[in-house]
Scaffold this active site. Structure first.
Site, PDB file in Angstrom:
ATOM      1  N   SER A 149      51.031  61.221 -18.749  1.00 21.46           N
ATOM      2  CA  SER A 149      51.393  60.512 -19.973  1.00 21.46           C
ATOM      3  C   SER A 149      50.142  60.289 -20.807  1.00 21.46           C
ATOM      4  CB  SER A 149      52.033  59.156 -19.641  1.00 21.46           C
ATOM      5  OG  SER A 149      52.210  58.362 -20.802  1.00 21.46           O
ATOM      6  N   TYR A 161      51.329  51.316 -14.699  1.00 21.04           N
ATOM      7  CA  TYR A 161      51.854  52.597 -15.169  1.00 21.04           C
ATOM      8  C   TYR A 161      50.735  53.460 -15.712  1.00 21.04           C
ATOM      9  CZ  TYR A 161      54.550  56.116 -17.622  1.00 21.04           C
ATOM     10  OH  TYR A 161      55.054  57.330 -18.047  1.00 21.04           O
TER      11      TYR A 161
END
Length: 270
Positions: A149, A161
């Site tokens: 990401s 995350y």
């Protein structure tokens, strides 16, 4: 569904096989369809067996692709071992797409949920790549796509995350050097916001994100494929995210954190 099951298929030996985790929606589903359209048979890995069977039917009807189904919870060691056993039999393509984020702040999050996130986003990626590579290297042919990401490149969009995706990027970059000359490619795919169920599942409010920041799954997969052809290890879909990451690498980290908190809603994301 947490029980693990495998449904083998008798596919012609001449057809290559691709294993995709998290294919029942969004980016994983688009990867499965794209690979099926290129003549691959699939190994489909997710928790929901009914959705896996529906996808397998679609791939068979739409592309003539056979599919193996593995219903497994990748947050569990038993689920991961089931997938590892299949990978050790050999595949030509691996897409480590499964992953999840959570809402809320780190200091209020359930430790078990944080561990599950780490196991899916990091542990599974590491173990599955390790299981897939020996046969790929022996055949001098293979591809591993690890879905990371932009959050792994730009600090501030959540804590655990972002950290998990930073691991995936560094891991893939490190492996690329060792794989040079083997015939095996590895890529860390780093999309920004994608129009999928990801944020809804995580309970993250995204209504304030400008429309120009959103990507679609077709665009992300197409960029991934083009960058593989170019030999790029880090793939960043979307001109807007190429600019953001380029700028982010040249300005102070404190500025990057402020910008990502403003644009990416860093608060309320674990």
């Amino acid at each position: 569904m947490t029980a693990e099951s495998i449904e083998p298929v008798s596919a012609p030996a001449s057809r290559p096989v691709a294993l995709v985790t998290g294919p029942t929606s969004g980016l994983g589903g688009e990867f499965a369809r794209h690979l099926a359209s290129r003549g691959y048979d699939l190994v489909l890995v997710a928790r929901n067996e009914l959705k896996l069977r529906a996808l397998a039917d679609d791939l068979r009807v739409g592309f003539g692709a056979n599919s193996e189904i593995i219903a497994a919870d990748l947050a569990t060691s038993a689920g991961r071992e089931t997938v590892i056993a299949r990978l050790e039999l050999g595949v030509e393509y691996l897409v480590n797409n499964a992953g999840f984020g959570t809402s809320g702040e780190f200091w209020t999050a359930d430790p078990e949920l944080l561990q599950s996130q780490l196991d899916v986003n990091v542990t599974a990626v590491m173990h599955f790549t390790r299981a897939a590579l020996p046969s790929m290297v022996a055949a001098a042919k293979g591809t591993v796509i690890n879905v990371a990401s932009v959050a792994g490149l730009l600090a501030g969009r959540g804590s655990t995350y972002s950290a998990s995706k930073a691991y995936v990027i560094s891991f893939s970059e490190g492996l690329s050097g060792g794989l040079a000359g083997t015939g095996v490619q590895i890529q860390a795919l780093c999309p920004g916001f994608i129009k999928t169920e990801f944020h809804q599942r995580a309970g993250i409010e995204m209504s304030s994100i400008p429309s120009f920041m959103w990507l679609n799954v077709e665009q992300v997969v197409q960029t991934s494929m083009k960058d593989l052809d170019k030999g790029k290890v880090i793939s960043i879909p979307g001109a807007q995210y190429k600019v953001l990451t380029a700028v982010g690498s040249k300005v102070p980290k404190s500025v990057v954190r402020k910008l990502t908190n403003l644009v990416g809603r860093g608060r309320g994301r674990t």
